[in-house]
Scaffold this active site. Structure first.
Site, mmCIF file in Angstrom:
data_model
loop_
_atom_site.group_PDB
_atom_site.id
_atom_site.type_symbol
_atom_site.label_atom_id
_atom_site.label_comp_id
_atom_site.label_asym_id
_atom_site.label_seq_id
_atom_site.Cartn_x
_atom_site.Cartn_y
_atom_site.Cartn_z
ATOM 1 N N ARG A 91 16.490 3.097 9.928
ATOM 2 C CA ARG A 91 15.710 1.956 9.442
ATOM 3 C C ARG A 91 14.334 2.379 8.948
ATOM 4 N NH1 ARG A 91 15.439 -1.762 14.677
ATOM 5 N NH2 ARG A 91 15.054 -3.410 13.153
ATOM 6 N N MET A 102 12.309 -2.172 1.610
ATOM 7 C CA MET A 102 12.864 -0.835 1.771
ATOM 8 C C MET A 102 14.206 -0.887 2.491
ATOM 9 S SD MET A 102 9.577 1.509 2.155
ATOM 10 C CE MET A 102 9.152 0.649 3.633
ATOM 11 N N HIS A 448 -10.994 -15.189 -17.949
ATOM 12 C CA HIS A 448 -12.215 -15.977 -17.796
ATOM 13 C C HIS A 448 -11.923 -17.283 -17.070
ATOM 14 C CE1 HIS A 448 -15.219 -18.963 -19.199
ATOM 15 N NE2 HIS A 448 -16.065 -17.949 -19.029
ATOM 16 N N CYS A 842 -26.521 -12.426 -5.489
ATOM 17 C CA CYS A 842 -26.256 -13.730 -6.087
ATOM 18 C C CYS A 842 -25.175 -13.660 -7.155
ATOM 19 C CB CYS A 842 -27.529 -14.329 -6.655
ATOM 20 S SG CYS A 842 -28.250 -13.356 -7.979
ATOM 21 N N TYR A 862 -29.020 -11.969 3.001
ATOM 22 C CA TYR A 862 -28.216 -13.151 2.708
ATOM 23 C C TYR A 862 -27.245 -12.897 1.559
ATOM 24 C CZ TYR A 862 -31.249 -13.994 -1.362
ATOM 25 O OH TYR A 862 -31.914 -13.874 -2.544
HETATM 26 P P1 ADP Z 1 14.212 -5.024 7.754
HETATM 27 O O1 ADP Z 1 12.954 -4.266 7.913
HETATM 28 O O2 ADP Z 1 14.565 -5.310 6.344
HETATM 29 O O3 ADP Z 1 14.234 -6.230 8.654
HETATM 30 P P2 ADP Z 1 15.748 -3.646 9.730
HETATM 31 O O4 ADP Z 1 15.525 -2.204 9.885
HETATM 32 O O5 ADP Z 1 15.048 -4.504 10.709
HETATM 33 O O6 ADP Z 1 15.385 -4.069 8.258
HETATM 34 O O7 ADP Z 1 17.324 -3.854 9.823
HETATM 35 C C1 ADP Z 1 18.084 -4.776 9.112
HETATM 36 C C2 ADP Z 1 18.952 -5.581 10.058
HETATM 37 O O8 ADP Z 1 19.767 -4.733 10.840
HETATM 38 C C3 ADP Z 1 18.142 -6.394 11.026
HETATM 39 O O9 ADP Z 1 18.727 -7.653 11.191
HETATM 40 C C4 ADP Z 1 18.232 -5.616 12.300
HETATM 41 O O10 ADP Z 1 18.087 -6.422 13.419
HETATM 42 C C5 ADP Z 1 19.616 -4.988 12.207
HETATM 43 N N1 ADP Z 1 19.674 -3.730 12.949
HETATM 44 C C6 ADP Z 1 18.892 -2.673 12.757
HETATM 45 N N2 ADP Z 1 19.163 -1.697 13.636
HETATM 46 C C7 ADP Z 1 20.175 -2.145 14.405
HETATM 47 C C8 ADP Z 1 20.891 -1.602 15.520
HETATM 48 N N3 ADP Z 1 20.618 -0.395 16.010
HETATM 49 N N4 ADP Z 1 21.853 -2.353 16.068
HETATM 50 C C9 ADP Z 1 22.124 -3.575 15.552
HETATM 51 N N5 ADP Z 1 21.492 -4.154 14.543
HETATM 52 C C10 ADP Z 1 20.516 -3.452 13.961
HETATM 53 MG MG MG Z 2 13.933 -6.274 10.459
#
Ligand code: ADP
Ligand code: MG
Ligand code: MG
Length: 891
Positions: A91, A102, A448, A842, A862
């Site tokens: 993630r 992302m 503007h 100002c 100020y």
């Molecule tokens: P975002 O930042 O877009 O929320 P996440 O990294 O949180 O992305 O993950 C996307 C989804 O996957 C989220 O709903 C998250 O809870 C789920 N998720 C991420 N890691 C796990 C995990 N290890 N087990 C189960 N669900 C997960």
């Molecule tokens: Mg998330």
């Protein structure tokens, strides 16, 4: 060698720079003893290295391997182990939350062998194949760059009319085969079966996603630095898709709309990750979890309470329930509306979680500004014509007018008007002041129209490109051929950019009414009141207003202004009085010039009397006339045409004197316009240069100030010279002013604007002759950058913002490095010469939150801003003082 990988047990919430928000908070929850699946975080530093050098740093792979081994040992399974696999998610997680920008890949570790192991161990074939198809789908899309719709379409085709939960193991096995085929065809390779390869590729994909176009765009908009990089979290999978006793959800610890406590969230049974927000199936309100799984529900509420106490703020969370067991997957301090921010800050004080100092830092001037704008009651009954850019918030309805003059005319009759232009220029100022709102078909948020409207707190929609504005025919055409003529009623929403046909009812905001003096009644207004009082007691900066009329001065005072920091005198020469200025310019003898000045003097005395009265007891800084005089003359082309026509009428060749007196004046005016024409008026004959070259002009103004000050008890005049670049300029006009004041027996401080770079650089000398400095940061920015503001904003500021030359226009927020450095120099040198030198600002920056903080940091006395921004400046001045005290830098 730096440490690139941190186990969740090693991090904490304060390590966001290194671990990103998600990783830092997963570590924090782990250390709080909450049920977080084990995992580790690869630092943003590793990502930065990867992005800079195009490869992962030495040793990273080994370090990941070690942490993976620890994870495997803890769980008792190996990643992708054939008979009983450990699966992980990979993630993204940057320092600042970039929702949905992302990548994340779930279910890493599955392949043709381990899917069977997972099926056997879970006793659930369907679940195993569902997880496998999810992996190929997410991996294909985010790691291999395959268009996600190909997978979705294939899935839809197979599903037909069924829900995704209706697909059985055999269906899903077929989906997996199809998906593998898509990968082979589109990526030119097989889906990688090796679990570690899956993981490593996913890590790189997350690193790469930092520079995905949408992420780049988002960062620019949100002013997030481009070089931070993202951390990557590797988390043991927990499964919400294991059957009806499993599921996944999201929740807030309180209502992000109002700040009220309660249960706010959504839950989806038998689902994984993104399904909740993707709208694949309908979620149920979180409350229903109480019936579905009372144990997990109670535990979740307990955890939410723990998180609130711990973070002392609203948190949002992601969780998953696997066969009845609750797992926490994410938390962070949650986003909220402006109203909720104020309410919640004071609620948390009442609950004993934070003190008032903290409460003031929990809200922003921008949020306060949002709460002050009027709004539409309901738009349902109106046709939306188009949507432009939401340049300055608020809501306004009125008759469309297509010229500044017409706006002033109708407004004088008490009509509400919306000024509609292709784009506005300084000549439209009077119309913008008279109008309830401004609509343009060209120009962006730094045009503007947008900048001026924001300064005035006036609703503005700009860049509504679908509108064809024809100022000569006095109408515009909207898509669908709708024609709006002058006088037709339209409504514009500066918060959304929407333009409606007809009148949408507008209501004043309760917060604006509060600043106008109405008692604080509802919860929000009471919260604003408490926070404003505390900010006022904490701030060191005084807040003054830029106001040129008694009405503005009075309003500024109601809003809490502690004086006027800039009273421009040029607006006092408009309208009827233009003729007197023309007389002054046309005068060929000292007597004629003096006669014109003598005629202006009593009018000016009246102007100042009104302002001193409205500001009785408080200082009023009056700036002597600043703009080039030709701004008061008629337009060159108009005059030339008029003179040519008059010449024809008299039967004479152009240039021959006519006997008609009016034409004679026009001809002389035309000569004057030609004579006074400047290539670069902003760098020409203006400011103190007028005072030095037009005998009697400044003297007249000073006499008027003295006379008004004598008339009004409690008047506190300060006289400010514009555009000074050298102490010699200032000395001459100061000596004259002092003589006049002494004769009149009036005491007034004399000081100068600091708006020419040379003035900032020689501030030590200038302070010999000035009792105060006021930074004119509009001109100072123009001249420091060499930007002609009115030209550059429409010409290339958009491109500069896109290219990242600056994250925000230097006309909006003070450019700390350049313009700010000149200001620091002037402050230091000025105070060295004259320790008691009073220092203010100002320019329009005086009402900009970031600039207010900067002014606090460099030790100004100020800030001065438009009346409407005064509450914002008061709040931000308080926040700046508290932030400095807390940082311990003694600024
Ligand atoms: P975002 O930042 O877009 O929320 P996440 O990294 O949180 O992305 O993950 C996307 C989804 O996957 C989220 O709903 C998250 O809870 C789920 N998720 C991420 N890691 C796990 C995990 N290890 N087990 C189960 N669900 C997960
Ligand atoms: Mg998330
Ligand atoms: Mg200026």
């Amino acid at each position: 060698m730096p440490k690139y990988v941190y186990d969740f047990t090693e991090g904490n919430k304060d390590l966001k720079d290194l671990l990103g928000g998600k990783g830092a908070n997963l570590a924090e929850m782990t250390n709080l003893g909450l049920p977080v699946p084990p995992g580790f975080t690869i630092t943003a530093e590793a990502c930065r290295h990867y992005l800079r050098h195009g490869g992962t740093p030495d040793g990273l792979e080994g370090e990941i391997g070690e942490h993976l081994a620890v994870l495997e040992a803890r769980i008792g399974k190996r990643l992708g182990q054939a008979d009983d696999p450990l699966l992980v998610s990979v993630r993204s997680g940057a320092k600042f939350s970039m929702p949905g920008m992302m990548e994340t890949v779930l279910d890493i570790g599955l392949n043709d062998d381990s899917v069977l192991g997972l099926a056997k161990q879970s006793g659930n074939d369907r679940f195993a194949w569902d997880s496998y198809r999810r992996l190929i789908q997410m991996f294909g899309k985010t790691v291999l760059g395959i268009d996600g719709e190909l997978f979705e379409d294939a899935m839809d085709e197979l599903k037909g009319e069924r829900d995704d939960t209706d697909l059985d193991a055999a269906d899903l096995q077929r989906v997996v085969e199809t998906f593998k085929g898509i990968v082979r065809e589109r990526a030119g390779r097989d889906f990688p079966a090796d679990p570690r390869e899956q993981m490593d590729l996913a890590v790189r994909a997350v690193f790469d996603s930092w520079n995905a176009p949408r992420a780049v765009l988002y960062r620019r908009q949100e002013r997030i630095p481009a070089d931070l990089g993202t951390a990557v979290n590797v988390v043991a999978m927990v499964f919400g898709n294991m059957g009806p006793d499993s599921g996944t959800g999201v929740a807030f610890t309180r209502d992000p709309g109002s700040g009220r406590q309660g249960v706010y969230g959504d839950y989806l049974r038998n689902a994984q990750g993104e399904d909740v927000v993707a709208g694949i199936r309908n979620t149920v309100p979180l409350q229903e979890l109480e019936t579905i799984n009372p144990g997990a529900y109670r535990e979740l509420l307990d955890i939410m309470a723990t998180l609130e106490r711990h973070y002392r703020d609203l948190c949002d969370i992601e969780f998953t329930i696997e066969r009845g067991k609750l797992w926490m997957l994410q938390t962070r301090v949650g986003k909220r509306t402006a109203a909720a921010a104020f309410c919640m800050a004071t609620q948390l004080v009442d609950e004993g979680l934070i003190d008032m100092d903290e409460a003031v830092t929990r809200v922003t001037g921008d949020q306060l500004a949002q709460l002050m704008f009027p709004r539409f009651a309901a738009t349902a009954g109106n046709r939306r014509l188009t949507t432009g850019m939401n340049a300055s918030p608020g809501a306004a309805a009125g008759r469309a007018v297509f010229s500044s003059e017409r706006a002033v005319e109708l407004a004088a009759r008490g009509e509400a008007v919306i000024l509609v232009r292709r784009e506005t220029n300084p000549d439209d100022l009077a119309g913008m002041i008279a109008a309830h709102g401004v609509l343009t078909s060209r120009g962006g948020k730094t045009s503007h129209a947008a900048v001026v409207a924001r300064g005035m707190g006036k609703t503005c929609v700009c860049g509504a490109e679908e509108l064809e504005v024809d100022p000569h025919a006095r109408r515009f055409t909207a898509p669908g051929g709708v024609v709006v003529d002058e006088g037709d009623v339209i409504s514009i929403d500066g918060g959304t950019g929407a333009v409606y046909l007809g009148e949408v009812p507008v209501t004043a905001s309760p917060v604006a009414k509060y600043f106008e003096g109405e008692p604080a009644e509802d919860e929000l207004v009471r919260a604003v009141d408490r926070i404003m009082r505390h900010a006022d007691s904490a701030r060191r900066l005084a807040v003054r207003a830029n106001a040129d009329t008694p009405e503005d001065a009075a309003r500024a005072r109601r809003y809490g202004a502690e004086g006027i920091g800039l009273c421009r005198t040029e607006h006092m020469f408009l309208g009827e009085r233009r003729r007197l200025v023309e007389d002054l310019i046309l005068a060929t003898t000292p007597e004629a010039r003096q006669a014109a000045l003598d005629a202006l003097e009593p009018l000016q005395t009246g102007d100042f009397t009104g302002i001193f009265t409205a500001m009785r007891g408080l200082p009023v800084t009056i700036r002597l006339i600043d703009p080039p005089l030709h701004e008061f003359l008629p337009d060159l082309t108009d005059l030339a045409v008029k003179v040519a026509l008059a010449g024809d009428r008299a039967g004479a060749r152009p240039g021959v004197r006519t006997r008609d007196g009016a034409d004679e004046r026009d001809r002389r005016l035309l000569d004057a316009v030609k004579r006074l024409h400047e290539q670069n008026p902003m760098l020409g004959l203006r400011g103190v240069r007028l005072g030095l070259t037009i005998p009697g002009l400044f003297a007249m103004q000073v006499r008027a100030i003295a006379a008004a000050a004598r008339r009004v008890e409690g008047a506190r005049a300060e006289i400010m010279m514009p555009l000074v670049g050298a102490v010699q300029e200032l000395e001459i006009v100061r000596d004259e002013a002092e003589r006049i004041l002494a004769e009149a027996g009036v005491a007034a401080a004399i000081g100068t604007m600091i708006e020419v770079p040379r003035a900032a650089l020689t501030a030590g000398q200038i302070a010999e002759a000035a009792e105060f400095f006021s930074f004119g940061t509009n001109d100072l920015t123009q001249m420091t950058w060499g930007f002609s503001r009115d030209d550059v904003e429409s010409a290339f500021f958009g491109a500069y913002l896109d290219l990242g030359v600056f994250g925000v226009s230097p006309f909006e927020s003070i450019d700390r490095e350049g313009v700010g450095r000149l200001m620091r120099t002037a402050v230091e040198e000025g105070r060295r010469t004259r320790p008691g030198l009073k220092l203010g600002i100002c320019g329009e920056h005086g009402g900009d939150p970031d600039s207010v903080h900067f002014c606090h940091e460099i030790g100004l006395d100020y800030v001065s801003c438009s009346p409407f921004r005064i509450p914002v400046a008061r709040l931000e001045a308080g926040r700046a003082a508290l932030a400095c005290a807390r940082s311990g830098t003694g600024c």
